[in-house]
Design a protein around this motif. Structure first.
Motif, PDB file in Angstrom:
ATOM      1  N   UNK A 191       0.225  66.535 -38.326  1.00 23.98           N
ATOM      2  CA  UNK A 191       0.403  66.996 -36.954  1.00 23.98           C
ATOM      3  C   UNK A 191       1.105  66.038 -36.010  1.00 23.98           C
ATOM      4  N   UNK A 192       1.690  64.954 -36.549  1.00 23.71           N
ATOM      5  CA  UNK A 192       2.414  64.006 -35.708  1.00 23.71           C
ATOM      6  C   UNK A 192       3.744  63.634 -36.349  1.00 23.71           C
ATOM      7  N   UNK A 193       4.781  63.512 -35.525  1.00 20.69           N
ATOM      8  CA  UNK A 193       6.012  62.893 -36.017  1.00 20.69           C
ATOM      9  C   UNK A 193       5.640  61.424 -36.191  1.00 20.69           C
ATOM     10  N   UNK A 194       5.713  60.912 -37.424  1.00 14.75           N
ATOM     11  CA  UNK A 194       5.160  59.583 -37.685  1.00 14.75           C
ATOM     12  C   UNK A 194       6.150  58.601 -38.305  1.00 14.75           C
ATOM     13  N   UNK A 195       7.209  59.098 -38.954  1.00 16.77           N
ATOM     14  CA  UNK A 195       8.125  58.196 -39.651  1.00 16.77           C
ATOM     15  C   UNK A 195       9.488  58.874 -39.801  1.00 16.77           C
ATOM     16  N   UNK A 231       1.017  64.816 -47.590  1.00 18.85           N
ATOM     17  CA  UNK A 231       1.029  63.386 -47.302  1.00 18.85           C
ATOM     18  C   UNK A 231       0.029  63.127 -46.171  1.00 18.85           C
ATOM     19  N   UNK A 232      -0.817  62.130 -46.346  1.00 20.05           N
ATOM     20  CA  UNK A 232      -1.873  61.851 -45.382  1.00 20.05           C
ATOM     21  C   UNK A 232      -1.556  60.723 -44.404  1.00 20.05           C
ATOM     22  N   UNK A 233      -0.583  59.865 -44.735  1.00 22.00           N
ATOM     23  CA  UNK A 233      -0.303  58.714 -43.872  1.00 22.00           C
ATOM     24  C   UNK A 233       1.114  58.198 -44.110  1.00 22.00           C
ATOM     25  N   UNK A 234       1.559  57.356 -43.197  1.00 16.85           N
ATOM     26  CA  UNK A 234       2.866  56.711 -43.346  1.00 16.85           C
ATOM     27  C   UNK A 234       2.842  55.816 -44.591  1.00 16.85           C
ATOM     28  N   UNK A 235       1.718  55.172 -44.822  1.00 22.54           N
ATOM     29  CA  UNK A 235       1.580  54.309 -45.991  1.00 22.54           C
ATOM     30  C   UNK A 235       1.765  55.111 -47.284  1.00 22.54           C
ATOM     31  N   UNK A 246      -5.298  51.417 -40.240  1.00 19.26           N
ATOM     32  CA  UNK A 246      -5.665  52.626 -40.997  1.00 19.26           C
ATOM     33  C   UNK A 246      -5.344  53.862 -40.157  1.00 19.26           C
ATOM     34  N   UNK A 247      -4.834  54.871 -40.806  1.00 15.94           N
ATOM     35  CA  UNK A 247      -4.386  56.081 -40.103  1.00 15.94           C
ATOM     36  C   UNK A 247      -5.469  56.690 -39.209  1.00 15.94           C
ATOM     37  N   UNK A 254      18.363  60.292 -48.978  1.00 14.39           N
ATOM     38  CA  UNK A 254      17.978  59.323 -47.957  1.00 14.39           C
ATOM     39  C   UNK A 254      17.885  57.925 -48.527  1.00 14.39           C
ATOM     40  N   UNK A 255      17.982  56.950 -47.638  1.00  8.01           N
ATOM     41  CA  UNK A 255      17.712  55.569 -48.025  1.00  8.01           C
ATOM     42  C   UNK A 255      16.233  55.471 -48.405  1.00  8.01           C
ATOM     43  N   UNK A 256      15.889  54.586 -49.328  1.00 11.69           N
ATOM     44  CA  UNK A 256      14.485  54.491 -49.752  1.00 11.69           C
ATOM     45  C   UNK A 256      13.634  53.596 -48.840  1.00 11.69           C
ATOM     46  N   UNK A 257      13.899  53.619 -47.552  1.00 12.65           N
ATOM     47  CA  UNK A 257      13.125  52.820 -46.606  1.00 12.65           C
ATOM     48  C   UNK A 257      12.552  53.739 -45.538  1.00 12.65           C
ATOM     49  N   UNK A 258      11.245  53.620 -45.318  1.00 13.90           N
ATOM     50  CA  UNK A 258      10.547  54.427 -44.320  1.00 13.90           C
ATOM     51  C   UNK A 258      10.380  53.584 -43.060  1.00 13.90           C
ATOM     52  N   UNK A 259      10.764  54.159 -41.920  1.00 10.28           N
ATOM     53  CA  UNK A 259      10.643  53.483 -40.634  1.00 10.28           C
ATOM     54  C   UNK A 259       9.556  54.193 -39.822  1.00 10.28           C
TER      55      UNK A 259
END
Length: 145
Positions: free
Chosen positions: A64-68, A12-16, A132-133, A91-96
């Motif tokens: 390399x980062x805790x992001x979500x 995975x490259x980004x929170x998006x 953008x990430x 898990x719930x299907x919502x990303x925070x």
């Protein structure tokens, strides 16, 4: 106090991208007549499951980062087709999105104490989460975020 898990979001490259993956999996589950939820299969079962399910989340490390994070709602041990013990983290299907924090790579998952968990970005920082990430990372490295 809740106990959390932390895991690498491999590939995975980004929170998006994580958000779209979670939404797609939830949509597929719903299309199959299952509850609208997201799950991740792992090898080890958390021994402290009661603490984790008492308001805990799965924090995702992206590049390399805790992001979500996604809130955990169930833990189901099972055996796969080869008879190997596995665990389904539901898990719930919502990303925070959370306030990014550097994290070195590791295998599997780890426990994360509530006191050590990064805070959610929340409404005030929606603009940061929408960046953008690469731009967000560069601004953070420059000390501007």
């Amino acid at each position: 106090m809740a106990l959390h898990l932390i895991k690498l979001a491999v590939g995975c490259e980004s929170v998006k991208e994580l958000t779209s993956r979670v939404a797609e999996r939830a949509r597929l589950a719903q299309a199959q007549g299952l509850p609208r939820q997201h799950f991740h299969i792992t090898r080890m079962v958390p021994k402290r499951d009661a603490e984790v399910l008492d308001g805990g989340s799965l924090y995702w490390v992206i590049r390399g980062e805790i992001a979500a994070r996604t809130r955990l709602i169930g833990i189901e041990p099972f055996r796969d087709a080869e008879g190997i013990g596995r665990c389904r983290l539901i898990m719930e299907p919502k990303v925070h999105p959370v306030s990014p924090r550097p994290m070195r790579p590791f295998q599997g998952w780890r426990y994360l104490a509530a006191a050590d968990a990064p805070p959610d970005l929340g409404k005030a920082a929606e603009g940061i989460a929408a960046m953008p990430e690469p731009m967000r990372r560069e601004l953070r490295e420059l000390g501007l975020l």
